[in-house]
Design a protein around this motif. Structure first.
Motif, short mmCIF file in Angstrom:
data_model
loop_
_atom_site.label_atom_id
_atom_site.label_comp_id
_atom_site.label_asym_id
_atom_site.label_seq_id
_atom_site.Cartn_x
_atom_site.Cartn_y
_atom_site.Cartn_z
N ILE A 88 -45.56 4.81 2.74
CA ILE A 88 -46.22 4.63 4.03
C ILE A 88 -45.21 4.55 5.17
CG2 ILE A 88 -47.71 3.11 5.38
CD1 ILE A 88 -49.12 2.32 2.78
N VAL A 89 -44.27 3.61 5.07
CA VAL A 89 -43.32 3.43 6.18
C VAL A 89 -42.48 4.69 6.42
CG1 VAL A 89 -41.38 2.06 7.05
CG2 VAL A 89 -43.33 0.91 6.01
N PRO A 90 -41.93 5.32 5.37
CA PRO A 90 -41.18 6.56 5.63
C PRO A 90 -42.01 7.63 6.36
CG PRO A 90 -40.74 5.80 3.40
CD PRO A 90 -41.82 4.92 3.95
N GLU A 91 -43.30 7.76 5.98
CA GLU A 91 -44.17 8.73 6.66
C GLU A 91 -44.38 8.35 8.12
OE1 GLU A 91 -46.48 11.36 5.89
OE2 GLU A 91 -45.40 11.81 4.03
N ALA A 97 -41.92 9.06 15.34
CA ALA A 97 -40.52 9.05 15.81
C ALA A 97 -40.43 9.06 17.33
CB ALA A 97 -39.77 10.24 15.22
N ALA A 98 -41.39 9.74 17.98
CA ALA A 98 -41.35 9.81 19.44
C ALA A 98 -41.82 8.49 20.05
CB ALA A 98 -42.24 10.96 19.91
N ARG A 99 -42.88 7.94 19.50
CA ARG A 99 -43.49 6.74 20.06
C ARG A 99 -42.76 5.46 19.64
NH1 ARG A 99 -49.41 5.36 18.12
NH2 ARG A 99 -49.88 7.56 18.50
N LYS A 100 -42.14 5.51 18.48
CA LYS A 100 -41.42 4.36 17.91
C LYS A 100 -42.25 3.09 17.89
CE LYS A 100 -36.60 5.50 18.09
NZ LYS A 100 -35.27 4.98 18.14
N SER A 101 -43.48 3.21 17.41
CA SER A 101 -44.27 2.00 17.25
C SER A 101 -45.11 2.12 15.99
CB SER A 101 -45.16 1.77 18.47
OG SER A 101 -46.33 2.54 18.36
N ILE A 102 -45.37 1.01 15.35
CA ILE A 102 -46.21 0.97 14.16
C ILE A 102 -47.15 -0.22 14.26
CG2 ILE A 102 -44.24 -0.07 12.90
CD1 ILE A 102 -45.47 1.02 10.33
N ARG A 103 -48.44 0.08 14.11
CA ARG A 103 -49.46 -0.98 14.18
C ARG A 103 -50.12 -1.13 12.82
NH1 ARG A 103 -53.90 -1.52 17.54
NH2 ARG A 103 -53.29 -3.62 18.12
N ILE A 104 -50.11 -2.35 12.31
CA ILE A 104 -50.64 -2.62 10.98
C ILE A 104 -51.71 -3.70 11.08
CG2 ILE A 104 -50.04 -3.46 8.66
CD1 ILE A 104 -47.11 -2.57 9.38
N TRP A 105 -52.79 -3.51 10.35
CA TRP A 105 -53.86 -4.50 10.34
C TRP A 105 -54.09 -4.99 8.92
CZ3 TRP A 105 -59.71 -3.00 11.20
CH2 TRP A 105 -60.50 -4.16 11.14
N CYS A 106 -54.02 -6.30 8.74
CA CYS A 106 -54.44 -6.92 7.47
C CYS A 106 -55.84 -7.45 7.70
CB CYS A 106 -53.52 -8.07 7.09
SG CYS A 106 -51.93 -7.55 6.52
N ALA A 107 -56.82 -6.74 7.17
CA ALA A 107 -58.21 -7.05 7.50
C ALA A 107 -58.76 -8.25 6.72
CB ALA A 107 -59.09 -5.83 7.26
N ALA A 108 -58.03 -8.70 5.72
CA ALA A 108 -58.40 -9.95 5.04
C ALA A 108 -57.11 -10.73 4.86
CB ALA A 108 -59.07 -9.67 3.71
N GLY A 109 -56.57 -11.15 5.99
CA GLY A 109 -55.23 -11.75 6.02
C GLY A 109 -55.13 -13.05 5.25
N SER A 110 -56.25 -13.73 5.11
CA SER A 110 -56.31 -14.98 4.36
C SER A 110 -55.19 -15.94 4.80
CB SER A 110 -56.25 -14.69 2.86
OG SER A 110 -56.53 -15.86 2.14
N ALA A 127 -32.92 -1.69 9.40
CA ALA A 127 -31.96 -0.69 9.89
C ALA A 127 -32.70 0.56 10.37
CB ALA A 127 -30.98 -0.33 8.78
N ALA A 128 -33.67 1.02 9.56
CA ALA A 128 -34.42 2.23 9.91
C ALA A 128 -35.39 1.98 11.06
CB ALA A 128 -35.18 2.74 8.69
N LEU A 129 -35.72 0.70 11.30
CA LEU A 129 -36.74 0.38 12.29
C LEU A 129 -36.16 -0.18 13.59
CD1 LEU A 129 -39.30 -1.17 9.80
CD2 LEU A 129 -39.84 0.71 11.35
N ALA A 130 -34.85 -0.07 13.73
CA ALA A 130 -34.21 -0.59 14.94
C ALA A 130 -34.81 0.09 16.17
CB ALA A 130 -32.71 -0.36 14.88
N GLY A 131 -35.21 -0.71 17.14
CA GLY A 131 -35.77 -0.16 18.36
C GLY A 131 -37.26 0.13 18.29
#
Lengths: 285, 129
Positions: A88-91, A97-110, A127-131
């Motif tokens: 998932i993260v590599p994809e 790569a242009a937007r440099k943002s990742i939004r994740i939802w845990c829908a049953a975060g408990s 390291a891969a996620l710097a910035g």
């Protein structure tokens, strides 16, 4: 438990949380509600039911909470977190790569083990996620478990189930018999109270949705409805992660299984572009 | 069959650990202190060592140091299992070459999770709700 008490609880839970118990879940009710009835100073489940019939709304809330709160642990089932790290993260790194943002939802975060497991995984890949701008939103039906999640404080027993010892050393501070996850990991997770039966479009669009071991409680129509709305809250190239005993197959085609990765699904592009596929296929020839 | 050496000065703890690990498919040998454990390892290296910290004669920490210097002593996966639950003890154990760390009291789930973590047992079927 008497059959009328069981039916009363089934209906109550269905109406308040969408929880759809089949006819044979007496053990589940007993294991969750006997401790609650003792906590309320009552002799057993039928006394609990009597109280609710008498209009004790605080007890209703506690019953719903006790029945819908799941036991959870860090890196539960392990495989989904391997998928997260390796696929998932590599994809997403490529696709955003242009937007440099990742939004994740845990829908049953408990109580936080799942969102914090994801946060720690991302920290390991920093390291891969710097910035990059990283957002993890943890939602749950229960305010009480969200409070526990926010605090990020776990018992010695809880930190030993699924959490590698190196991660405990790296990401937790000890306070007597309790362990608190470090402030920088806590700061990666936002908490919101949310009932999946209600509209959640205000949460925005996500690249990754973990929705594990919660849909299992809903009836078929409710599941289909929630899948439909999850698909609308997900980017066309996003990822959905379901629990080990859950699937979209036979319920909906808004998501399709990701080949060879159990529990991993993606929005079904063919379905999203229902009008276009034939033309596109012909143009491709 | 994989082998696990259970090192603890308490016969009761050894018995509980033996039952849990045998159920997980391990062949068990026991030792009541670090020195006896070293003798066992010199004869035949086990796949795993479940290791108490505080024991008479030779404690678990000292045993681990000796073990890792033996020929083939880097092979066994060592899982501490001790009432020492301080971050300082955990860090020392990891630096000395421990692979995992269990804080007592423990149960079957914890042992299974930790042994999975170090690759000693296959991932079990995901837990249903």
């Amino acid at each position: 438990m008497t059959p009328p008490d069981y039916e009363y609880l089934r209906k109550l839970l269905k109406d308040h949380s969408g929880l759809d118990l089949s006819a044979d879940k007496q053990y589940l009710i007993e294991s969750r509600l006997l401790p609650l009835s003792r906590k309320c100073g009552l002799a057993g489940i039928s006394e609990l039911v009597q109280k609710m019939k008498g209009g004790a709304s605080t007890i209703v809330a506690q019953v719903v909470e006790a029945m819908t709160t799941n036991e959870t642990f860090f890196f539960r089932d392990k495989v989904p977190f391997d998928h997260f790290r390796d696929s998932i993260v590599p994809e997403v790194l490529k696709a955003r790569a242009a937007r440099k943002s990742i939004r994740i939802w845990c829908a049953a975060g408990s109580t936080g083990q799942e969102p914090y497991s994801l946060a720690m995984s991302l920290k390991e890949m920093s390291a891969a996620l710097a910035g990059w701008r990283i957002e993890i939103i943890a939602t749950d039906l229960s305010q009480e478990v969200l409070e526990k999640s926010k605090a990020g404080i776990y018992s010695q027993f809880e930190v030993q189930r699924g959490l590698p010892i190196q991660m405990l050393v790296k990401y937790f501070k000890q306070n007597g018999e309790l362990w608190q996850i470090n402030a920088d990991i806590r700061a990666m997770v936002q908490h919101r109270q949310l009932n999946l039966l209600h509209d959640f479009s205000q949460l925005g669009m996500f690249d990754v949705i973990f929705c594990r071991n919660v849909l299992i409680y809903f009836d078929q129509d409710t599941k289909i409805n929630i899948f439909g709305r999850l698909a609308k809250s997900m980017e066309a190239d996003g990822f959905l992660v379901l629990g080990a005993a859950e699937t979209v197959v036979g319920l909906t085609d808004v998501f399709k299984p990701f080949p060879d990765k159990r529990g991993l699904y993606r929005p079904n592009a063919a379905r999203a572009a229902t009008a276009a596929p034939k033309i596109a296929a012909m143009a491709g020839r | 069959m994989k082998t696990c050496l259970v090192v603890d000065d308490s016969g009761v703890v050894r018995k509980i650990a033996r039952r849990i690990l045998e159920e997980m498919g391990f062949e068990i040998t026991e030792a009541e202190d670090g020195e006896k454990a070293l003798e066992v390892c010199k004869l035949a290296m086990p796949n795993a060592v479940l290791l108490d910290w505080n024991m008479p004669v030779m404690d678990g920490y000292e045993f681990l140091g000796h073990l890792r210097r033996l020929p083939g002593g880097d092979v066994p996966k060592v899982v501490f299992c001790t009432t020492e639950n301080g971050m300082d003890h955990i860090s020392r154990a990891l630096h000395a070459g421990a692979n995992e760390y269990i804080m007592k009291p423990f149960d079957k789930d914890i042992v299974a999770a930790k042994f999975q973590e170090v690759g000693l047992v296959e991932l079990s079927e995901p837990t249903p709700v």
